[in-house]
Design a protein around this motif. Structure first.
Motif, PDB file in Angstrom:
ATOM      1  N   PRO A  16       0.831  -1.211   0.000  1.00 20.43           N
ATOM      2  CA  PRO A  16       0.000   0.000   0.000  1.00 20.43           C
ATOM      3  C   PRO A  16       0.862   1.256   0.000  1.00 20.43           C
ATOM      4  N   ALA A  17       0.364   2.293  -0.617  1.00 20.15           N
ATOM      5  CA  ALA A  17       1.093   3.562  -0.653  1.00 20.15           C
ATOM      6  C   ALA A  17       1.052   4.271   0.695  1.00 20.15           C
ATOM      7  N   CYS A  18       0.016   4.023   1.472  1.00 17.75           N
ATOM      8  CA  CYS A  18      -0.163   4.662   2.779  1.00 17.75           C
ATOM      9  C   CYS A  18       0.903   4.171   3.764  1.00 17.75           C
ATOM     10  N   PRO A  19       1.682   5.074   4.356  1.00 15.70           N
ATOM     11  CA  PRO A  19       2.717   4.647   5.311  1.00 15.70           C
ATOM     12  C   PRO A  19       2.129   4.001   6.562  1.00 15.70           C
ATOM     13  N   HIS A  20       0.925   4.389   6.955  1.00 14.87           N
ATOM     14  CA  HIS A  20       0.298   3.803   8.140  1.00 14.87           C
ATOM     15  C   HIS A  20      -0.119   2.360   7.854  1.00 14.87           C
ATOM     16  N   ALA A  21      -0.594   2.104   6.646  1.00 20.60           N
ATOM     17  CA  ALA A  21      -0.940   0.736   6.258  1.00 20.60           C
ATOM     18  C   ALA A  21       0.312  -0.137   6.196  1.00 20.60           C
ATOM     19  N   ARG A  22       1.424   0.443   5.773  1.00 17.29           N
ATOM     20  CA  ARG A  22       2.677  -0.313   5.735  1.00 17.29           C
ATOM     21  C   ARG A  22       3.150  -0.688   7.134  1.00 17.29           C
ATOM     22  N   ILE A  23       2.975   0.210   8.084  1.00 19.00           N
ATOM     23  CA  ILE A  23       3.341  -0.091   9.472  1.00 19.00           C
ATOM     24  C   ILE A  23       2.438  -1.196  10.015  1.00 19.00           C
ATOM     25  N   ALA A  24       1.143  -1.102   9.744  1.00 22.14           N
ATOM     26  CA  ALA A  24       0.214  -2.150  10.186  1.00 22.14           C
ATOM     27  C   ALA A  24       0.601  -3.490   9.558  1.00 22.14           C
ATOM     28  N   LEU A  25       0.934  -3.478   8.280  1.00 19.99           N
ATOM     29  CA  LEU A  25       1.350  -4.704   7.596  1.00 19.99           C
ATOM     30  C   LEU A  25       2.627  -5.265   8.211  1.00 19.99           C
ATOM     31  N   PHE A  26       3.579  -4.396   8.532  1.00 19.05           N
ATOM     32  CA  PHE A  26       4.821  -4.850   9.167  1.00 19.05           C
ATOM     33  C   PHE A  26       4.514  -5.543  10.495  1.00 19.05           C
ATOM     34  N   ALA A  27       3.655  -4.927  11.303  1.00 20.64           N
ATOM     35  CA  ALA A  27       3.290  -5.517  12.590  1.00 20.64           C
ATOM     36  C   ALA A  27       2.574  -6.851  12.400  1.00 20.64           C
ATOM     37  N   ILE A  28       1.689  -6.924  11.423  1.00 23.10           N
ATOM     38  CA  ILE A  28       0.982  -8.174  11.121  1.00 23.10           C
ATOM     39  C   ILE A  28       1.981  -9.256  10.732  1.00 23.10           C
ATOM     40  N   ARG A  29       2.917  -8.924   9.864  1.00 24.60           N
ATOM     41  CA  ARG A  29       3.911  -9.901   9.416  1.00 24.60           C
ATOM     42  C   ARG A  29       4.803 -10.361  10.563  1.00 24.60           C
ATOM     43  N   ARG A  30       5.278  -9.417  11.378  1.00 25.72           N
ATOM     44  CA  ARG A  30       6.168  -9.773  12.491  1.00 25.72           C
ATOM     45  C   ARG A  30       5.437 -10.640  13.512  1.00 25.72           C
ATOM     46  N   MET A  31       4.235 -10.225  13.906  1.00 24.49           N
ATOM     47  CA  MET A  31       3.483 -10.994  14.895  1.00 24.49           C
ATOM     48  C   MET A  31       3.032 -12.336  14.338  1.00 24.49           C
ATOM     49  N   GLY A  32       2.712 -12.366  13.050  1.00 28.67           N
ATOM     50  CA  GLY A  32       2.312 -13.623  12.433  1.00 28.67           C
ATOM     51  C   GLY A  32       3.447 -14.624  12.342  1.00 28.67           C
ATOM     52  N   ALA A  33       4.640 -14.136  12.129  1.00 28.50           N
ATOM     53  CA  ALA A  33       5.794 -15.024  11.971  1.00 28.50           C
ATOM     54  C   ALA A  33       6.537 -15.290  13.273  1.00 28.50           C
ATOM     55  N   HIS A  34       6.548 -14.322  14.190  1.00 24.59           N
ATOM     56  CA  HIS A  34       7.397 -14.432  15.382  1.00 24.59           C
ATOM     57  C   HIS A  34       6.631 -14.379  16.700  1.00 24.59           C
ATOM     58  N   GLY A  35       5.320 -14.290  16.649  1.00 26.15           N
ATOM     59  CA  GLY A  35       4.534 -14.297  17.874  1.00 26.15           C
ATOM     60  C   GLY A  35       4.032 -12.920  18.275  1.00 26.15           C
ATOM     61  N   LEU A  36       3.048 -12.931  19.148  1.00 30.99           N
ATOM     62  CA  LEU A  36       2.389 -11.685  19.552  1.00 30.99           C
ATOM     63  C   LEU A  36       3.300 -10.747  20.333  1.00 30.99           C
ATOM     64  N   ALA A  37       4.306 -11.281  20.971  1.00 28.49           N
ATOM     65  CA  ALA A  37       5.201 -10.457  21.788  1.00 28.49           C
ATOM     66  C   ALA A  37       6.467 -10.060  21.039  1.00 28.49           C
ATOM     67  N   ASP A  38       6.427 -10.063  19.723  1.00 28.00           N
ATOM     68  CA  ASP A  38       7.618  -9.739  18.927  1.00 28.00           C
ATOM     69  C   ASP A  38       8.136  -8.345  19.267  1.00 28.00           C
ATOM     70  N   ALA A  39       9.415  -8.267  19.590  1.00 29.40           N
ATOM     71  CA  ALA A  39      10.020  -7.002  20.020  1.00 29.40           C
ATOM     72  C   ALA A  39      10.098  -5.982  18.884  1.00 29.40           C
ATOM     73  N   ARG A  40      10.344  -6.434  17.668  1.00 28.07           N
ATOM     74  CA  ARG A  40      10.446  -5.483  16.552  1.00 28.07           C
ATOM     75  C   ARG A  40       9.097  -4.854  16.226  1.00 28.07           C
ATOM     76  N   ALA A  41       8.036  -5.641  16.287  1.00 28.09           N
ATOM     77  CA  ALA A  41       6.699  -5.085  16.069  1.00 28.09           C
ATOM     78  C   ALA A  41       6.376  -4.066  17.161  1.00 28.09           C
ATOM     79  N   THR A  42       6.708  -4.423  18.398  1.00 27.60           N
ATOM     80  CA  THR A  42       6.473  -3.510  19.521  1.00 27.60           C
ATOM     81  C   THR A  42       7.270  -2.229  19.351  1.00 27.60           C
TER      82      THR A  42
END
Length: 142
Positions: A16-42
């Motif tokens: 997505p072109a929206c930077p906020h959507a990209r941040i949400a996507l990053f958090a979704i990817r990190r939590m989906g791959a590394h768990g809900l407590a992922d430090a990078r997503a946090t």
């Protein structure tokens, strides 16, 4: 004849072109791959929202837990470094972006994404995430 899988077939959507959507996507990817407590997503949500990071973080965790517990199958996510999105990721970002303005479209996408008919609880989680981003001046659009 063997069929080859192309990148465009596996990851058919552009980011997505929206930077906020990209941040949400990053958090979704990190939590989906590394768990809900992922430090990078946090850390990413902390960096984006500052001292008000807790609400978006907790609600994103709740959404991810709801998605995982209600999905009838796997939800495909790409690695964080990928410059394209899976069909499931595009559907999820669309849901977050359009739940308030096109609730019926969001419902159909969620039903398709999860493979179940009763998605009200998960939609409520998605609405809470979208509202948390918007309330902090960072609405998700797609």
């Amino acid at each position: 004849m063997a069929e080859t899988t192309t990148l465009a077939a596996v990851l058919p959507h552009m980011l997505p072109a929206c930077p906020h959507a990209r941040i949400a996507l990053f958090a979704i990817r990190r939590m989906g791959a590394h768990g809900l407590a992922d430090a990078r997503a946090t850390h990413t949500l902390f960096t984006m929202f500052g001292q008000d990071f807790r609400r978006p973080l907790v609600l994103m965790r709740a959404l991810m837990a709801d998605l995982a517990s209600h999905a009838s199958g796997q939800i495909a996510i790409a690695p964080c470094c990928c410059a394209r999105m899976t069909v499931a990721e595009a559907a999820l970002i669309t849901i977050l972006a359009q739940l308030e303005i096109a609730p019926q479209k969001a419902r159909f996408l969620m039903v398709d994404l999860l493979g179940i008919r009763h998605v009200d609880g998960v939609l409520a989680s998605a609405a809470a995430v979208g509202a948390a981003f918007a309330d902090e001046g960072r609405p998700i659009s797609y």
